[in-house]
Write an enzyme that holds these catalytic residues in place. Structure first.
Site, short mmCIF file in Angstrom:
data_model
loop_
_atom_site.label_atom_id
_atom_site.label_comp_id
_atom_site.label_asym_id
_atom_site.label_seq_id
_atom_site.Cartn_x
_atom_site.Cartn_y
_atom_site.Cartn_z
N CYS A 2 53.61 58.93 27.86
CA CYS A 2 53.79 58.00 26.47
C CYS A 2 54.37 56.56 26.97
O CYS A 2 55.20 56.44 27.74
CB CYS A 2 55.19 58.47 26.08
SG CYS A 2 55.53 57.70 24.63
N GLU A 104 48.47 56.84 21.45
CA GLU A 104 47.70 57.48 22.40
C GLU A 104 46.25 57.07 22.47
O GLU A 104 46.07 56.75 21.14
CB GLU A 104 47.99 58.78 22.45
CG GLU A 104 47.81 59.66 23.91
CD GLU A 104 48.38 58.78 24.99
OE1 GLU A 104 47.50 58.11 25.51
OE2 GLU A 104 49.50 59.07 25.32
#
Length: 217
Positions: A2, A104
């Site tokens: 992340c 993402e």
């Protein structure tokens, strides 16, 4: 991993969700990157919660310098209780990192494609995190990291890893110093992703200097 997320929730919504008294200096951001101060919730000894701004990129208390903090923006759930960089923090300095969504990038035939992963109801949520303090000549640096796990569900077509999202009813146990390591590890599940959605967004978010509504278009 992340490596980029957003926090655009209203201050009152954050205060209500986490049952806080107040927030520190808060500025919504569409494109939060490592090395920035991020809004984090920690548990106090009286069981109350406090919101603080911590440096994203954990610096262990035993570090000689902060040069490697960019390598420690994430901690793997599979080894977080064992790795020297994280095990002390996992034992007694767990935190919640406040978010409205995270980005993402999926690999496609046409190149990388960005997605914003957010709650279906657009409400704020919390990543499982750890915090540390590092004392140096100029004072103390308070830093944090986001715990990640193997991707499941909606995340599998996008990336092999995903941040751990803590369910609201697990907040007290996750933040409580009295929660032992084995029980804390059991809280690092993926149940929260049943309430998440993945929305494709434009390439504008690819540049970490871009911080406006176009990141979510």
């Amino acid at each position: 991993m992340c490596g980029r997320f957003n926090l655009i929730a209203k201050a009152d919504d954050i205060i209500g969700h986490f049952q806080l008294q107040k927030l520190p200096r808060y500025q919504p951001s569409y494109n939060i990157a490592p090395g920035q101060k991020i809004l984090t919730v920690v548990g106090l000894d009286d069981k109350s919660l406090k919101a603080v701004n911590l440096f994203w990129g954990l610096v262990p208390s035993w570090s000689k310098d902060s040069k490697n903090s960019h390598h420690l923006i994430n901690a793997r759930a599979e080894t977080v209780s064992e790795k020297p960089s994280f095990r002390a923090a996992f034992h007694k300095r767990r935190c919640l990192i406040v978010s409205s969504g995270f980005y993402e990038w999926a690999t496609t035939d046409l190149g990388k494609k960005a997605f914003n992963i957010h709650r279906q109801d657009q409400q704020p949520f919390a990543f499982a995190g750890l915090w540390e303090h590092w004392d140096h000549d100029q004072g103390t640096l308070y830093s944090c990291t986001i715990i990640t796990t193997q991707a499941t569900g909606i995340m599998q077509p996008i990336h092999e890893r995903m941040p751990v999202i803590v369910q609201p009813d697990h907040y007290p146990q996750w933040l409580d110093k009295a929660t032992d390591d084995q029980h804390a590890l059991k809280l690092l599940g993926n149940d929260a992703y049943a309430q998440m959605a993945a929305t494709p967004v434009s390439d504008w978010v690819n540049n970490p200097r871009h911080d406006d509504e176009r990141c979510l278009q």
